[in-house]
Motif scaffolding. Structure first.
Motif, PDB file in Angstrom:
ATOM      1  N   LYS A 147       0.851  -1.187   0.000  1.00 42.21           N
ATOM      2  CA  LYS A 147       0.000   0.000   0.000  1.00 42.21           C
ATOM      3  C   LYS A 147       0.891   1.243   0.000  1.00 42.21           C
ATOM      4  O   LYS A 147       2.008   1.202   0.562  1.00 42.21           O
ATOM      5  CB  LYS A 147      -0.837  -0.047   1.292  1.00 42.21           C
ATOM      6  N   SER A 148       0.405   2.313  -0.608  1.00 50.03           N
ATOM      7  CA  SER A 148       1.131   3.589  -0.523  1.00 50.03           C
ATOM      8  C   SER A 148       0.123   4.723  -0.439  1.00 50.03           C
ATOM      9  O   SER A 148      -0.941   4.670  -1.066  1.00 50.03           O
ATOM     10  CB  SER A 148       2.041   3.779  -1.740  1.00 50.03           C
ATOM     11  N   LYS A 149       0.459   5.725   0.341  1.00 48.52           N
ATOM     12  CA  LYS A 149      -0.457   6.872   0.495  1.00 48.52           C
ATOM     13  C   LYS A 149       0.361   8.077   0.973  1.00 48.52           C
ATOM     14  O   LYS A 149       1.151   7.949   1.920  1.00 48.52           O
ATOM     15  CB  LYS A 149      -1.536   6.525   1.530  1.00 48.52           C
ATOM     16  N   GLY A 150       0.143   9.240   0.349  1.00 48.95           N
ATOM     17  CA  GLY A 150       0.903  10.433   0.756  1.00 48.95           C
ATOM     18  C   GLY A 150       2.386  10.183   0.518  1.00 48.95           C
ATOM     19  O   GLY A 150       2.812   9.991  -0.618  1.00 48.95           O
ATOM     20  N   CYS A 151       3.176  10.179   1.612  1.00 49.85           N
ATOM     21  CA  CYS A 151       4.576   9.796   1.447  1.00 49.85           C
ATOM     22  C   CYS A 151       4.877   8.590   2.351  1.00 49.85           C
ATOM     23  O   CYS A 151       5.993   8.422   2.835  1.00 49.85           O
ATOM     24  CB  CYS A 151       5.518  10.965   1.708  1.00 49.85           C
ATOM     25  N   THR A 152       3.851   7.763   2.564  1.00 47.25           N
ATOM     26  CA  THR A 152       4.015   6.555   3.384  1.00 47.25           C
ATOM     27  C   THR A 152       3.855   5.315   2.511  1.00 47.25           C
ATOM     28  O   THR A 152       3.001   5.274   1.624  1.00 47.25           O
ATOM     29  CB  THR A 152       2.966   6.533   4.517  1.00 47.25           C
ATOM     30  N   VAL A 153       4.718   4.321   2.790  1.00 43.74           N
ATOM     31  CA  VAL A 153       4.696   3.068   2.031  1.00 43.74           C
ATOM     32  C   VAL A 153       4.654   1.908   3.027  1.00 43.74           C
ATOM     33  O   VAL A 153       5.369   1.929   4.029  1.00 43.74           O
ATOM     34  CB  VAL A 153       5.980   2.953   1.157  1.00 43.74           C
TER      35      VAL A 153
ATOM     36  N   GLY B 220       3.312  -5.501   6.119  1.00 43.89           N
ATOM     37  CA  GLY B 220       2.534  -4.458   6.801  1.00 43.89           C
ATOM     38  C   GLY B 220       3.391  -3.450   7.543  1.00 43.89           C
ATOM     39  O   GLY B 220       2.867  -2.585   8.250  1.00 43.89           O
ATOM     40  N   LYS B 221       4.729  -3.535   7.389  1.00 46.83           N
ATOM     41  CA  LYS B 221       5.597  -2.536   8.038  1.00 46.83           C
ATOM     42  C   LYS B 221       5.477  -1.222   7.298  1.00 46.83           C
ATOM     43  O   LYS B 221       5.450  -1.197   6.067  1.00 46.83           O
ATOM     44  CB  LYS B 221       7.058  -3.009   7.989  1.00 46.83           C
ATOM     45  N   LYS B 222       5.447  -0.147   8.096  1.00 49.80           N
ATOM     46  CA  LYS B 222       5.175   1.171   7.534  1.00 49.80           C
ATOM     47  C   LYS B 222       6.466   1.983   7.455  1.00 49.80           C
ATOM     48  O   LYS B 222       7.244   1.999   8.417  1.00 49.80           O
ATOM     49  CB  LYS B 222       4.192   1.833   8.514  1.00 49.80           C
ATOM     50  N   PHE B 223       6.697   2.625   6.310  1.00 49.29           N
ATOM     51  CA  PHE B 223       7.899   3.449   6.136  1.00 49.29           C
ATOM     52  C   PHE B 223       7.527   4.829   5.603  1.00 49.29           C
ATOM     53  O   PHE B 223       6.628   4.947   4.775  1.00 49.29           O
ATOM     54  CB  PHE B 223       8.855   2.802   5.125  1.00 49.29           C
ATOM     55  N   LEU B 224       8.272   5.829   6.074  1.00 49.59           N
ATOM     56  CA  LEU B 224       8.138   7.165   5.507  1.00 49.59           C
ATOM     57  C   LEU B 224       9.083   7.231   4.311  1.00 49.59           C
ATOM     58  O   LEU B 224      10.274   6.921   4.447  1.00 49.59           O
ATOM     59  CB  LEU B 224       8.549   8.187   6.577  1.00 49.59           C
ATOM     60  N   ASP B 225       8.562   7.580   3.144  1.00 54.87           N
ATOM     61  CA  ASP B 225       9.406   7.586   1.945  1.00 54.87           C
ATOM     62  C   ASP B 225      10.153   8.903   1.830  1.00 54.87           C
ATOM     63  O   ASP B 225       9.600   9.923   1.401  1.00 54.87           O
ATOM     64  CB  ASP B 225       8.555   7.331   0.695  1.00 54.87           C
TER      65      ASP B 225
ATOM     66  N   MET C 157      18.472   3.750   8.516  1.00 54.69           N
ATOM     67  CA  MET C 157      17.209   4.495   8.420  1.00 54.69           C
ATOM     68  C   MET C 157      16.018   3.543   8.287  1.00 54.69           C
ATOM     69  O   MET C 157      14.935   3.814   8.805  1.00 54.69           O
ATOM     70  CB  MET C 157      17.255   5.484   7.244  1.00 54.69           C
ATOM     71  N   LEU C 158      16.242   2.436   7.609  1.00 56.95           N
ATOM     72  CA  LEU C 158      15.189   1.430   7.468  1.00 56.95           C
ATOM     73  C   LEU C 158      14.751   0.920   8.842  1.00 56.95           C
ATOM     74  O   LEU C 158      13.550   0.791   9.120  1.00 56.95           O
ATOM     75  CB  LEU C 158      15.729   0.280   6.607  1.00 56.95           C
ATOM     76  N   LYS C 159      15.735   0.693   9.710  1.00 58.94           N
ATOM     77  CA  LYS C 159      15.429   0.227  11.074  1.00 58.94           C
ATOM     78  C   LYS C 159      14.546   1.231  11.805  1.00 58.94           C
ATOM     79  O   LYS C 159      13.768   0.895  12.680  1.00 58.94           O
ATOM     80  CB  LYS C 159      16.725   0.055  11.886  1.00 58.94           C
ATOM     81  N   LYS C 160      14.717   2.523  11.453  1.00 62.17           N
ATOM     82  CA  LYS C 160      13.964   3.579  12.140  1.00 62.17           C
ATOM     83  C   LYS C 160      12.683   3.959  11.401  1.00 62.17           C
ATOM     84  O   LYS C 160      12.046   4.971  11.707  1.00 62.17           O
ATOM     85  CB  LYS C 160      14.859   4.808  12.307  1.00 62.17           C
ATOM     86  N   GLY C 161      12.357   3.195  10.345  1.00 66.16           N
ATOM     87  CA  GLY C 161      11.076   3.429   9.665  1.00 66.16           C
ATOM     88  C   GLY C 161      11.123   4.379   8.475  1.00 66.16           C
ATOM     89  O   GLY C 161      10.093   4.962   8.111  1.00 66.16           O
ATOM     90  N   PHE C 162      12.302   4.522   7.861  1.00 66.56           N
ATOM     91  CA  PHE C 162      12.402   5.409   6.690  1.00 66.56           C
ATOM     92  C   PHE C 162      12.934   4.646   5.481  1.00 66.56           C
ATOM     93  O   PHE C 162      13.864   3.844   5.611  1.00 66.56           O
ATOM     94  CB  PHE C 162      13.391   6.564   6.958  1.00 66.56           C
ATOM     95  N   LEU C 163      12.356   4.927   4.303  1.00 66.30           N
ATOM     96  CA  LEU C 163      12.999   4.545   3.056  1.00 66.30           C
ATOM     97  C   LEU C 163      13.917   5.717   2.728  1.00 66.30           C
ATOM     98  O   LEU C 163      13.443   6.829   2.474  1.00 66.30           O
ATOM     99  CB  LEU C 163      11.975   4.336   1.937  1.00 66.30           C
ATOM    100  N   ALA C 164      15.220   5.465   2.779  1.00 64.31           N
ATOM    101  CA  ALA C 164      16.155   6.579   2.586  1.00 64.31           C
ATOM    102  C   ALA C 164      17.428   6.098   1.932  1.00 64.31           C
ATOM    103  O   ALA C 164      17.872   4.968   2.144  1.00 64.31           O
ATOM    104  CB  ALA C 164      16.480   7.226   3.931  1.00 64.31           C
ATOM    105  N   SER C 165      17.990   6.974   1.116  1.00 60.69           N
ATOM    106  CA  SER C 165      19.301   6.720   0.527  1.00 60.69           C
ATOM    107  C   SER C 165      20.022   8.067   0.515  1.00 60.69           C
ATOM    108  O   SER C 165      19.959   8.787   1.526  1.00 60.69           O
ATOM    109  CB  SER C 165      19.113   6.134  -0.873  1.00 60.69           C
TER     110      SER C 165
END
Ligand SMILES: Cc1ncc(COP(=O)(O)O)c(C=O)c1O
Length: 435
Positions: free
Chosen positions: A40-46, A51-56, A372-380
């Motif tokens: 699922k994706s919505k706004g800037c959340t994936v 079912g784990k939620k990440f801020l993109d 960052m993934l561990k902390k709930g972010f999709l980040a590079s």
């Protein structure tokens, strides 16, 4: 191992290269650990498959969703179209309305052709421009997709496309007799372009208006004047830059008008639609050749684009995402300075990137994604801003990134061994075979 990683292992057996887009390969982020698939994706959340939620805070679908994922208004228009029918023997009226809208945004232009991917739009533009100029040879600067015409540049004798996005793109499978028909030139190097034009009977110049750096010494004006003098068709590829700095092409900022421009990515906010917009004198050459495809007539793309363009105009989305991008760039620089780290930030603010100026840069980039993934972010180390990104998102992102920069700083001072900070392999940086 999560469901996504398991599924990706299966994908690599079933799909050569694992995915349809190099930039979405998990290896480009965090080999073996990237969640890989979304439920699922919505706004800037994936949300991933577990079912784990990440801020993109990374590539936002590689820049497709400047209004956020699942924008309510765009989705409502698309759902209405789905309910009324996406396809029929007759064409959809939306393609004409969208053509009119694009002419309003680009008063210098007269006509438009639509496609569904950026590579297609680029191939269409090259075909039309070659037909119009009656010359085969093209000078290019930038990334323009995967098609034969573009990749043939790497037949010229080396990795000519290396400077234009990615090293290591093999032209295998591209006919060798396309050799010496496409000539790359470096951004801001007018003399090099002049040389190519004088030596190779160039009929078309295609370029990204800017990617990492802006034009210097009237570069774009000089390119325009050269094209006019030599009767060359000048094409700006705004598939990535379009609608991120202005309501339309970034070229508007520099007061240089092309003969054709391509838009993609942002224009449909996640739904497939790309456009080749141009002057009648050039575009009419489309009728002297054959350019035609079934799914270029489906209705979701133009429906989404019409709605997206309306929202962008109303909200001035390019101003919002540019302001967010500027905060991001400043945040990276400030944090680097706090930790005594040397980084280089580049790109337009709404589509920005940075690199660590150290031998261990690839390790640090991978470390950022891992931690960052561990902390709930999709980040590079790159960021595509969307209107759903808020100051609160940026705040939580920088709070998390602070700890990672702390580790990198310790690696550089020798307190921590950089070769021991990763839990898996380092990320890929260019094109690599997966087996
Ligand atoms: C400037 C530019 N042109 C063309 C393309 C290719 O578009 P697509 O991946 O939709 O084929 C891209 C994609 O990143 C791009 O940035």
């Amino acid at each position: 191992m999560g469901t996504g990683q398991e599924l990706y292992n299966k994908a690599k057996q079933l799909i050569p290269g694992g995915t349809m887009l190099l930039s979405k390969r998990p290896e480009m982020f965090l080999p073996d650990q990237w969640p890989s698939y979304f439920s699922k994706s919505k706004g800037c959340t994936v949300w991933d498959l577990d079912g784990k939620k990440f801020l993109d805070m990374s590539i936002m679908g590689i820049g497709t969703n400047a209004l956020g994922y699942g924008n309510n208004e765009v989705d409502a228009a698309v759902i209405k179209t789905v309910k009324k029918g996406n396809m029929s023997t007759l064409s959809c009226a939306e393609e004409v309305y969208l053509a009119e809208k694009l002419m309003e945004i680009n008063p210098w232009a007269d006509m438009v052709r639509f496609a569904r991917t950026g590579g297609e739009a680029n191939a269409i533009a090259i075909r039309i421009a070659r037909a119009a100029s009656e010359k085969d040879n093209v000078a290019i600067c930038g990334y323009h997709g995967w098609h034969d015409w573009y990749l043939s540049a790497n037949h010229n004798g080396g990795d000519d496309l290396k400077a234009h996005l990615l090293p290591g793109l093999s032209p295998k499978g591209v006919p060798k007799n396309l050799k010496n028909s496409v000539f790359p030139f470096h951004y801001n190097n007018y003399e090099e372009l002049l040389d190519i034009v004088e030596q190779h009977n160039i009929g078309v110049i295609k370029m990204e208006v800017m990617r990492n750096f802006g034009p210097e010494d009237n570069f774009l004006q000089k390119v325009r004047a050269l094209a006019d003098e030599k009767n060359i068709v000048l094409i700006f590829d705004e598939c990535s830059s379009g609608f991120r700095e202005t309501y339309g092409g970034i070229f508007k900022k520099f007061n240089v008008i092309p003969d054709m421009v391509m838009f993609g990515k942002t224009i449909g906010n996640g739904y497939a639609l790309t456009a080749v917009v141009g002057k009648k004198s050039v575009m009419e050459a489309a009728q002297s050749t054959f350019i035609s495809s079934t799914f270029w007539t489906e209705r979701i793309g133009p429906t989404a684009a019409l709605t997206t363009l309306g929202i962008m105009e109303r909200e001035k989305s390019w101003e919002i995402i540019t302001a967010t991008g500027i905060k991001m760039q400043k945040g990276w620089k400030d944090l680097a300075s706090v930790h005594g780290l040397d980084i280089t930030v580049s790109g337009i603010p709404a589509m920005t990137t940075y690199g660590f100026n150290y031998d261990n840069a690839a390790i640090y980039k991978t470390l950022i994604t891992q931690e960052m993934l561990k902390k709930g972010f999709l980040a590079s180390t790159n960021f595509y801003a969307c209107t759903a990104h808020t100051d609160a998102h940026l705040k939580s992102y920088f709070e998390a990134l602070d700890g990672v920069y702390g580790i990198i700083s310790k690696c550089e001072s020798g307190e921590v061994n950089a070769n021991k900070v990763l839990n898996g392999p380092v990320c890929h940086t260019g094109f690599k075979r997966l087996n």
